[in-house]
Motif scaffolding. Structure first.
Motif, PDB file in Angstrom:
ATOM      1  N   GLY A 183       0.779  -1.228   0.000  1.00 16.76           N
ATOM      2  CA  GLY A 183       0.000   0.000   0.000  1.00 16.76           C
ATOM      3  C   GLY A 183       0.810   1.278   0.000  1.00 16.76           C
ATOM      4  N   ASN A 184       2.123   1.219   0.171  1.00 16.85           N
ATOM      5  CA  ASN A 184       2.950   2.431   0.193  1.00 16.85           C
ATOM      6  C   ASN A 184       3.533   2.707  -1.178  1.00 16.85           C
ATOM      7  OD1 ASN A 184       2.416   2.489   2.873  1.00 16.85           O
ATOM      8  ND2 ASN A 184       4.541   2.268   3.569  1.00 16.85           N
ATOM      9  N   ASP A 185       3.755   4.021  -1.486  1.00 16.79           N
ATOM     10  CA  ASP A 185       4.422   4.405  -2.723  1.00 16.79           C
ATOM     11  C   ASP A 185       5.914   4.219  -2.565  1.00 16.79           C
ATOM     12  OD1 ASP A 185       2.300   5.301  -4.473  1.00 16.79           O
ATOM     13  OD2 ASP A 185       1.975   6.921  -3.024  1.00 16.79           O
ATOM     14  N   LEU A 186       6.581   3.863  -3.727  1.00 18.54           N
ATOM     15  CA  LEU A 186       8.000   3.535  -3.699  1.00 18.54           C
ATOM     16  C   LEU A 186       8.747   4.342  -4.740  1.00 18.54           C
ATOM     17  CD1 LEU A 186       7.609  -0.336  -3.404  1.00 18.54           C
ATOM     18  CD2 LEU A 186       8.143   1.242  -1.560  1.00 18.54           C
ATOM     19  N   ILE A 187      10.041   4.618  -4.440  1.00 11.27           N
ATOM     20  CA  ILE A 187      10.932   5.327  -5.361  1.00 11.27           C
ATOM     21  C   ILE A 187      12.257   4.582  -5.372  1.00 11.27           C
ATOM     22  CG2 ILE A 187      12.117   7.498  -5.884  1.00 11.27           C
ATOM     23  CD1 ILE A 187      10.027   8.943  -4.256  1.00 11.27           C
ATOM     24  N   LEU A 188      12.815   4.357  -6.598  1.00 14.95           N
ATOM     25  CA  LEU A 188      14.107   3.711  -6.749  1.00 14.95           C
ATOM     26  C   LEU A 188      15.096   4.755  -7.246  1.00 14.95           C
ATOM     27  CD1 LEU A 188      15.653   1.012  -6.582  1.00 14.95           C
ATOM     28  CD2 LEU A 188      15.170   0.698  -9.018  1.00 14.95           C
ATOM     29  N   LEU A 189      16.195   4.970  -6.482  1.00 16.37           N
ATOM     30  CA  LEU A 189      17.226   5.946  -6.834  1.00 16.37           C
ATOM     31  C   LEU A 189      18.528   5.230  -7.124  1.00 16.37           C
ATOM     32  CD1 LEU A 189      16.736   8.727  -4.115  1.00 16.37           C
ATOM     33  CD2 LEU A 189      15.752   8.628  -6.402  1.00 16.37           C
ATOM     34  N   VAL A 190      19.221   5.721  -8.165  1.00 16.63           N
ATOM     35  CA  VAL A 190      20.572   5.277  -8.482  1.00 16.63           C
ATOM     36  C   VAL A 190      21.436   6.527  -8.543  1.00 16.63           C
ATOM     37  CG1 VAL A 190      22.088   4.137 -10.132  1.00 16.63           C
ATOM     38  CG2 VAL A 190      19.764   3.261  -9.740  1.00 16.63           C
ATOM     39  N   ASN A 191      22.395   6.627  -7.596  1.00 14.62           N
ATOM     40  CA  ASN A 191      23.211   7.850  -7.488  1.00 14.62           C
ATOM     41  C   ASN A 191      22.326   9.085  -7.393  1.00 14.62           C
ATOM     42  OD1 ASN A 191      25.700   6.471  -7.581  1.00 14.62           O
ATOM     43  ND2 ASN A 191      25.600   6.395  -9.830  1.00 14.62           N
ATOM     44  N   ASP A 192      21.254   8.982  -6.552  1.00 15.99           N
ATOM     45  CA  ASP A 192      20.301  10.071  -6.291  1.00 15.99           C
ATOM     46  C   ASP A 192      19.488  10.470  -7.519  1.00 15.99           C
ATOM     47  OD1 ASP A 192      21.031  10.178  -3.626  1.00 15.99           O
ATOM     48  OD2 ASP A 192      22.624  11.639  -4.000  1.00 15.99           O
ATOM     49  N   ASP A 193      19.553   9.678  -8.600  1.00 18.23           N
ATOM     50  CA  ASP A 193      18.694   9.900  -9.776  1.00 18.23           C
ATOM     51  C   ASP A 193      17.529   8.922  -9.721  1.00 18.23           C
ATOM     52  OD1 ASP A 193      20.349  11.868 -10.744  1.00 18.23           O
ATOM     53  OD2 ASP A 193      21.586  10.458 -11.914  1.00 18.23           O
ATOM     54  N   ILE A 194      16.328   9.402 -10.038  1.00 13.55           N
ATOM     55  CA  ILE A 194      15.125   8.566  -9.978  1.00 13.55           C
ATOM     56  C   ILE A 194      15.109   7.628 -11.181  1.00 13.55           C
ATOM     57  CG2 ILE A 194      12.604   8.595  -9.961  1.00 13.55           C
ATOM     58  CD1 ILE A 194      12.769  11.396  -8.744  1.00 13.55           C
ATOM     59  N   LYS A 195      15.078   6.325 -10.914  1.00  9.88           N
ATOM     60  CA  LYS A 195      15.012   5.312 -11.969  1.00  9.88           C
ATOM     61  C   LYS A 195      13.604   4.758 -12.140  1.00  9.88           C
ATOM     62  CE  LYS A 195      19.252   5.378 -13.338  1.00  9.88           C
ATOM     63  NZ  LYS A 195      19.563   5.809 -14.715  1.00  9.88           N
ATOM     64  N   ALA A 196      12.830   4.732 -11.053  1.00 10.58           N
ATOM     65  CA  ALA A 196      11.452   4.223 -11.135  1.00 10.58           C
ATOM     66  C   ALA A 196      10.698   4.701  -9.918  1.00 10.58           C
ATOM     67  CB  ALA A 196      11.445   2.694 -11.194  1.00 10.58           C
ATOM     68  N   SER A 197       9.357   4.897 -10.055  1.00  8.16           N
ATOM     69  CA  SER A 197       8.528   5.314  -8.931  1.00  8.16           C
ATOM     70  C   SER A 197       7.088   4.932  -9.217  1.00  8.16           C
ATOM     71  CB  SER A 197       8.643   6.823  -8.703  1.00  8.16           C
ATOM     72  OG  SER A 197       8.112   7.532  -9.801  1.00  8.16           O
ATOM     73  N   THR A 198       6.277   4.868  -8.153  1.00  2.26           N
ATOM     74  CA  THR A 198       4.862   4.517  -8.304  1.00  2.26           C
ATOM     75  C   THR A 198       3.966   5.757  -8.256  1.00  2.26           C
ATOM     76  OG1 THR A 198       4.675   4.214  -5.921  1.00  2.26           O
ATOM     77  CG2 THR A 198       5.243   2.272  -7.239  1.00  2.26           C
ATOM     78  N   PHE A 199       4.586   6.958  -8.205  1.00  2.00           N
ATOM     79  CA  PHE A 199       3.800   8.187  -8.200  1.00  2.00           C
ATOM     80  C   PHE A 199       4.674   9.294  -8.769  1.00  2.00           C
ATOM     81  CE2 PHE A 199       6.247   8.174  -4.425  1.00  2.00           C
ATOM     82  CZ  PHE A 199       6.466   9.481  -4.057  1.00  2.00           C
ATOM     83  N   HIS A 200       4.023  10.434  -9.027  1.00  2.00           N
ATOM     84  CA  HIS A 200       4.740  11.554  -9.625  1.00  2.00           C
ATOM     85  C   HIS A 200       5.613  12.224  -8.550  1.00  2.00           C
ATOM     86  CE1 HIS A 200       5.675  14.962 -12.131  1.00  2.00           C
ATOM     87  NE2 HIS A 200       5.194  15.802 -11.201  1.00  2.00           N
ATOM     88  N   VAL A 201       6.894  12.339  -8.860  1.00  6.18           N
ATOM     89  CA  VAL A 201       7.857  12.897  -7.919  1.00  6.18           C
ATOM     90  C   VAL A 201       8.365  14.224  -8.467  1.00  6.18           C
ATOM     91  CG1 VAL A 201      10.036  12.566  -6.715  1.00  6.18           C
ATOM     92  CG2 VAL A 201       8.548  10.600  -7.184  1.00  6.18           C
ATOM     93  N   GLU A 202       8.172  15.300  -7.673  1.00  4.09           N
ATOM     94  CA  GLU A 202       8.668  16.616  -8.091  1.00  4.09           C
ATOM     95  C   GLU A 202      10.084  16.860  -7.546  1.00  4.09           C
ATOM     96  OE1 GLU A 202       5.848  19.416  -6.722  1.00  4.09           O
ATOM     97  OE2 GLU A 202       4.321  18.868  -8.193  1.00  4.09           O
ATOM     98  N   LYS A 203      10.168  17.013  -6.217  1.00  2.00           N
ATOM     99  CA  LYS A 203      11.462  17.305  -5.594  1.00  2.00           C
ATOM    100  C   LYS A 203      11.524  16.622  -4.245  1.00  2.00           C
ATOM    101  CE  LYS A 203      14.533  21.070  -4.206  1.00  2.00           C
ATOM    102  NZ  LYS A 203      14.688  22.537  -4.072  1.00  2.00           N
ATOM    103  N   ILE A 204      12.614  15.925  -4.023  1.00  2.00           N
ATOM    104  CA  ILE A 204      12.812  15.224  -2.746  1.00  2.00           C
ATOM    105  C   ILE A 204      13.567  16.157  -1.798  1.00  2.00           C
ATOM    106  CG2 ILE A 204      13.841  13.219  -1.617  1.00  2.00           C
ATOM    107  CD1 ILE A 204      13.633  11.770  -4.312  1.00  2.00           C
ATOM    108  N   LYS A 205      12.996  16.381  -0.595  1.00  2.00           N
ATOM    109  CA  LYS A 205      13.594  17.294   0.394  1.00  2.00           C
ATOM    110  C   LYS A 205      13.803  16.534   1.703  1.00  2.00           C
ATOM    111  CE  LYS A 205      12.735  21.591   2.891  1.00  2.00           C
ATOM    112  NZ  LYS A 205      11.771  22.707   3.116  1.00  2.00           N
ATOM    113  N   GLU A 206      14.996  16.690   2.280  1.00  2.00           N
ATOM    114  CA  GLU A 206      15.296  16.030   3.556  1.00  2.00           C
ATOM    115  C   GLU A 206      14.772  16.889   4.701  1.00  2.00           C
ATOM    116  OE1 GLU A 206      18.948  13.779   5.919  1.00  2.00           O
ATOM    117  OE2 GLU A 206      19.403  15.167   4.263  1.00  2.00           O
TER     118      GLU A 206
END
Length: 674
Positions: A183-206
Motif C-alpha cells: 500500500g505504500n508508494d515507492l521510489i528507486l534511486l541510483v546515485n540520487d537519480d530517480i530510476k522508477a517510482s509509483t507516483f509523480h515525484v517533483e522534488k525530494i527534500k530532507e
C-alpha cells in the motif's frame, strides 16, 4: 507627582490591561500556542506514519530476500539440467535457446542466460547490458542503467565452463507489485537519480536526518539495497494529516474565540465597577493627603512651625499623629545637632591649640606639595631651611631621616618622618611630615654609652679585687696562726712585731678592696682531671682552726671511691672554698654544724652537698640569692655566689640550694663525672 495622580494612572493601567491581555490572548495563545499544538499533533501523526514506513520497509526487504532465494534456487536448477549442460557443452545454440524459453515461460523471472567459453544465450536482456554486471548474487546496474536483482552460478565438467544467470528487473512494474502488496508508494534511486517510482515525484527534500518529504503530499525514508549507489524509498501520503489539522484548527479556534469574547466582556464589567468604587474611595479617603504632603515638604525645608489639625477618618488619624510627632522629634534633633556642632567647634579649636603647641613639629602637604597645616615647631624648621635656600618639601623622601638644624639660635638634631595620606579608596591625597627633636635623646644615648664603658671597667676592677681578697685572707689567717704558735715560744719580739705589722697592712688592703670590690670574668678551664674529695679535704683542713674557734662540728662523708671530674682544680678549689666559707658564716658559734656529702648521681655525675644548721633563708632571700651584688652578710659584697655559679656553668654542671628558715641551708653542686 501626587499620590492622587499616581492612583489615577494606576486605575487607567488597570482599565487598559484587559485589552492588552485580550490582544495577547488572541495573537499569542490562540495563534501561536494553537499552531504549536497543531504542529505537535502533526509531528505525532508523522511519527506514526514513519513507524508504519519502517514496518513496510522491513517487509519489502524481506520480499527482496525471498526473490533472491528464488533466483538462487532457479539458477542451481538450470545449471544442473542435463539438457542445458549438453546443449551448452557442444554449442547447440538453437536447442539451448528453446530450452531457456521454456524455462522463462514456467518461471517468474525477467531474464535468463547460459554461456560457455565459445557462446552465450540470454533470453529477456541483451548481451551488452549483461556485460556490466559484477556476476555476484546481488542487486546491480546494467549498462543501460536498468537495476536488476539476479543470481549467478557457474560449473566446469572438465570440457567446458558453463555459466548461468537469472534475474528480474527492479522497474516500475516491480515497484507497483510491491505497492499492491503493502500500500505504500515507492521510489528507486541510483546515485540520487530517480530510476522508477509509483507516483509523480517533483522534488525530494530532507526534513531531518533519514526522513524525506516530497512536496506536501508524501513523507518517508530511503534505505540502501545492493551497493551504496542504489536506494529504495518507502513513502506514505500525508493528505490525511493536513485534513485532520485543518478541521481541528477550524473547530477549536471557533470555540476559543467565543470564550475569548465572553471573558473580555466579564473582565470589562469588573474593571468598570472597580473604577467607580476606587474613585469614590479616593474622594473620601485621600483628599487630606494634599495637606499631609505639604506638611512633609515643609519638614523637609526645616520648617517646624506647622501643625496638622485636619478632619480625618480613623485610618488617616494615625498618619497625622505620626507626622506631628515626627515634627517635634526633628525639631529636638536639630537643636541637639546645633549644640553638638558648637561643641565640635570648641573641640576643634582646642585640638588646633594642642597641635600648635606640642613639642613635635607637624607639616601637612597636599599632592602639589603646598603646605596646608603647620604648627609652631614645624614653622621654625621650615624657616630654617628657607633661610638657607633649601626647599624642604621638595627634598623630603618617604621614610625617616635625621638632620641638623638651628632653632632659636641653638643647634638641634631632628628626626624627620614622611608618610603618604590615603583616602578611603586608597588614593593619595597628600603627605604628613612629622618633626621630632631628638637632641636630648642623642645626649642621653651618649651618656648611656659612657656609663656602659665605665661599668665595664668597674666590673673588671671589682673582679680583680675579689680574686686578690681571697689569697690575702689566706695569708692573713696563716700569719695569725703563725703568730699564735710562735707566741708561746722564745721568739724574738721583733719577729712578732713584724708579723703584727704584716697583719695590719693586710687588714688595710682588705679594707680598701672591700670598699672598691667588683666582679670579673672567669678564665677558661684547663680540662684536667681532679679529685673532688682531695679538694674538699684540703679546704676543710684549712678551716680547721675556724671550726675550733667557733666550736663548729665539721665532717666529710664520701660515698664514692674516686670522685673524679674534668676541670680546673684551682677553680673548683675557689668554688668549694666560697661555699664552705658561706656555711661557716651562716652557723655562727656554739653548736654549729657543717657537713659535706659526696655521692654519684645516675652513674654519670658527681653531686656535692654542703649543708649547715644556720638560720636559713627567707622567701625573699631565696628569690634574689644569685642576683649580682645581693648578700645576706653584714660585710659581704654579693659576688661570691655569682662567681660560684659561673664556675659550675663553665664545668657544664648545675648548682641549686634548699633552705628552711631557722633550720639551715644546703647547696648542691652537680658536675659531670670524668
Amino acid at each position: 507627582m501626587s499620590i492622587k495622580k499616581r492612583l489615577m494612572w494606576f486605575i487607567i493601567i488597570l482599565f487598559i490591561l484587559p485589552l492588552v491581555i485580550s490582544f495577547f490572548y488572541r495573537f499569542y495563545v490562540l495563534e501561536v500556542r494553537f499552531n504549536q499544538t497543531i504542529h505537535s499533533v502533526q509531528k505525532t501523526m508523522e511519527n506514526t506514519l514513519l513507524s508504519n514506513v519502517d514496518k513496510v520497509n522491513k517487509n519489502i526487504k524481506r520480499v527482496i530476500e525471498q526473490r533472491k532465494i528464488y533466483l538462487s534456487g532457479l539458477s542451481n536448477k538450470i545449471i544442473n539440467l542435463t539438457t542445458v549442460r549438453n546443449f551448452a557443452r557442444y554449442g547447440m545454440i538453437n536447442s539451448l535457446q528453446k530450452e531457456l524459453e521454456k524455462i522463462m515461460l514456467t518461471s517468474d523471472v525477467d531474464f535468463v542466460g547460459v554461456s560457455t567459453d565459445k557462446s552465450t544465450v540470454i533470453i529477456g536482456m541483451g548481451k551488452e547490458n549483461c556485460s556490466s554486471l559484477s556476476l555476484k548474487d546481488d542487486i546491480d546496474i546494467c549498462k543501460d542503467g536498468t537495476v536488476v536483482l539476479y543470481s549467478y552460478r557457474e560449473i566446469s565438467d572438465g570440457i567446458r565452463k558453463i555459466k548461468v544467470i537469472t534475474g528480474i528487473f527492479l522497474n516500475e512494474n516491480f515497484l507497483s507489485e510491491l505497492k499492491d502488496m503493502f500500500g505504500n508508494d515507492l521510489i528507486l534511486l541510483v546515485n540520487d537519480d530517480i530510476k522508477a517510482s509509483t507516483f509523480h515525484v517533483e522534488k525530494i527534500k530532507e526534513m531531518k536526518k533519514g526522513v524525506y518529504s516530497i512536496g506536501d503530499t508524501h513523507i518517508g525514508k530511503f534505505s540502501y539495497i545492493g551497493n551504496n549507489t542504489i536506494k529504495l524509498g518507502d513513502f506514505m501520503e500525508t493528505k490525511d494529516i493536513n485534513e485532520i489539522s485543518t478541521n481541528l484548527r477550524n473547530n477549536l479556534f471557533s470555540d476559543l474565540r467565543k470564550s475569548e469574547s465572553v471573558l473580555f466582556i466579564i473582565w470589562l464589567l469588573i474593571i468598570i465597577i472597580f473604577f467607580i468604587i476606587t474613585l469614590e474611595y479616593i474622594r473620601r479617603t485621600f483628599t487630606p493627603l494634599d495637606s499631609v504632603v505639604n506638611a512633609i515638604n515643609a519638614l523637609g525645608k526645616e520648617d517646624f512651625n506647622i501643625h496638622l489639625d485636619i478632619p480625618v477618618n480613623a485610618e488617616m488619624k494615625h498618619l497625622v499623629d505620626s507626622i506631628n510627632h515626627l515634627k517635634e522629634d526633628l525639631r529636638q534633633s536639630k537643636e541637639k545637632d546645633r549644640r553638638y556642632l558648637e561643641s565640635l567647634k570648641k573641640e576643634r579649636k582646642k585640638l588646633e591649640d594642642i597641635i600648635l603647641n606640642i613639642s613635635e613639629g607637624i607639616i601637612l602637604l597636599d599632592n602639589n606639595e603646598n603646605v596646608l597645616v603647620k604648627n609652631r615647631f614645624g614653622a621654625k624648621v621650615m624657616d630654617f631651611f628657607e633661610g638657607n635656600g633649601i626647599d624642604l618639601t621638595s627634598t623630603l623622601q618617604m621614610g625617616k631621616e635625621e638632620r641638623n638644624v638651628l632653632i632659636d639660635r641653638k643647634p638641634r638634631r631632628i628626626l624627620i618622618g614622611v608618610k603618604d595620606i590615603m583616602d578611603k579608596d586608597s588614593q593619595k591625597i597628600g603627605r604628613l611630615v612629622l618633626l621630632k627633636d631628638i637632641t636630648a635623646d642623642m645626649e642621653m644615648k651618649e651618656l648611656t654609652e659612657l656609663n656602659k664603658r665605665l661599668a665595664e671597667r668597674e666590673e673588671t676592677a671589682l673582679t680583680m679585687a675579689h680574686e686578690i681578697r681571697n689569697p690575702l685572707n689566706v695569708i692573713g689567717i696563716n700569719l695569725q696562726i703563725l703568730k699564735e704558735e710562735l707566741g708561746g715560744k722564745n721568739t724574738s719580739s721583733d719577729h712578732l712585731d713584724s708579723i703584727g705589722i704584716m697583719l695590719k697592712e693586710i687588714q688595710k688592703v682588705d679594707t680598701v678592696i672591700e670598699r672598691y670590690l667588683y666582679p670579673r670574668s672567669i678564665l677558661p678551664l684547663d680540662g684536667r682531671i681532679c679529685d673532688v674529695n682531695n679538694v674538699i679535704e684540703r679546704i676543710m683542713n684549712f678551716f680547721k682552726y675556724r671550726f675550733l674557734d667557733k666550736n663548729i662540728k665539721a665532717s666529710i662523708l664520701c660515698n664514692v671511691s674516686k670522685p673524679l671530674v674534668r676541670g680546673d682544680e684551682q677553680r673548683l678549689n675557689q668554688l668549694f672554698f666560697n661555699l664552705i666559707a658561706n656555711a661557716i658564716d651562716a652557723v655562727g658559734t656554739a653548736g654549729g654544724k657543717v657537713q659535706v656529702n659526696i655521692d654519684t648521681f645516675k652513674k654519670e655525675h658527681i653531686v656535692v652537698g654542703i649543708s649547715d644548721n644556720g638560720k636559713g633563708l627567707t622567701e625573699w632571700e631565696k628569690k634574689h640569692l644569685f642576683n649580682l651584688s645581693f648578700t645576706t652578710k653584714d660585710n659581704g659584697n654579693g659576688f661570691g655566689l655569682q662567681i660560684a655559679k659561673k664556675i659550675v656553668e663553665e664545668h657544664r654542671g648545675k648548682i641549686w640550694f634548699e633552705s628552711d628558715e631557722d633550720k639551715g641551708t644546703c647547696f648542691y653542686v652537680l658536675l659531670p663525672e670524668a
